[in-house]
Design a protein around this motif. Sequence first.
Motif, PDB file in Angstrom:
ATOM      1  N   GLU A  40       0.762  -0.903  -0.191  1.00 17.86           N
ATOM      2  CA  GLU A  40      -0.132  -0.190   0.271  1.00 17.86           C
ATOM      3  C   GLU A  40       0.754   1.423  -0.047  1.00 17.86           C
ATOM      4  N   SER A  43       4.465   3.457  -4.190  1.00 16.53           N
ATOM      5  CA  SER A  43       4.098   4.645  -5.187  1.00 16.53           C
ATOM      6  C   SER A  43       4.716   4.258  -6.156  1.00 16.53           C
ATOM      7  N   ALA A 101       1.932  -4.862  -6.613  1.00 19.82           N
ATOM      8  CA  ALA A 101       1.237  -3.833  -6.594  1.00 19.82           C
ATOM      9  C   ALA A 101       0.163  -3.230  -7.646  1.00 19.82           C
ATOM     10  N   LYS A 104      -2.789  -6.044  -7.364  1.00 20.39           N
ATOM     11  CA  LYS A 104      -3.627  -5.200  -5.703  1.00 20.39           C
ATOM     12  C   LYS A 104      -4.684  -3.887  -7.010  1.00 20.39           C
ATOM     13  N   GLU A 105      -4.022  -2.971  -7.399  1.00 17.80           N
ATOM     14  CA  GLU A 105      -5.056  -2.209  -8.711  1.00 17.80           C
ATOM     15  C   GLU A 105      -5.674  -3.196  -9.381  1.00 17.80           C
ATOM     16  N   ASN A 106      -4.988  -3.974  -9.837  1.00 17.58           N
ATOM     17  CA  ASN A 106      -5.994  -4.640 -11.397  1.00 17.58           C
ATOM     18  C   ASN A 106      -6.873  -5.635 -11.155  1.00 17.58           C
TER      19      ASN A 106
END
Length: 118
Positions: A40, A43, A101, A104-106
């Motif tokens: 989380e 970036s 990352a 998790k986003e997709n």
Amino acid sequence: MNKIIDFLSIKQQKQNEQLNKLFQKANSLQNPKQINKLVEEKSLAVQDHKLFLAFLTYLEEQQIDPKTIFQQVLTLPKHQFEHQYQMNWHSVVQLCFTFLAILKENDLESYEQFIKLS
């Protein structure tokens, strides 16, 4: 401007220290909440995506499944991973966090299954 650059480099250094501390031992997936916290906080920069895509191309050439390599880097001891795959463990951990990352986003469900987050 230098203060901003210094802040970003200090933030990156702290994140690297957290990654190293978390993954010093094998079976890092036993601490999914800590992994999730680091994912989380990650970036993603354009550079991350470029390196990640280049690494995926390399894995394809070597006929290595990306999911397998990312699971292995999180479960095998550092020396065993480097010996087995002839890759730099720290670099693959960084790429694994880019993978996590993006995942998790997709695809949140696949992400949660991957790190076994309850």
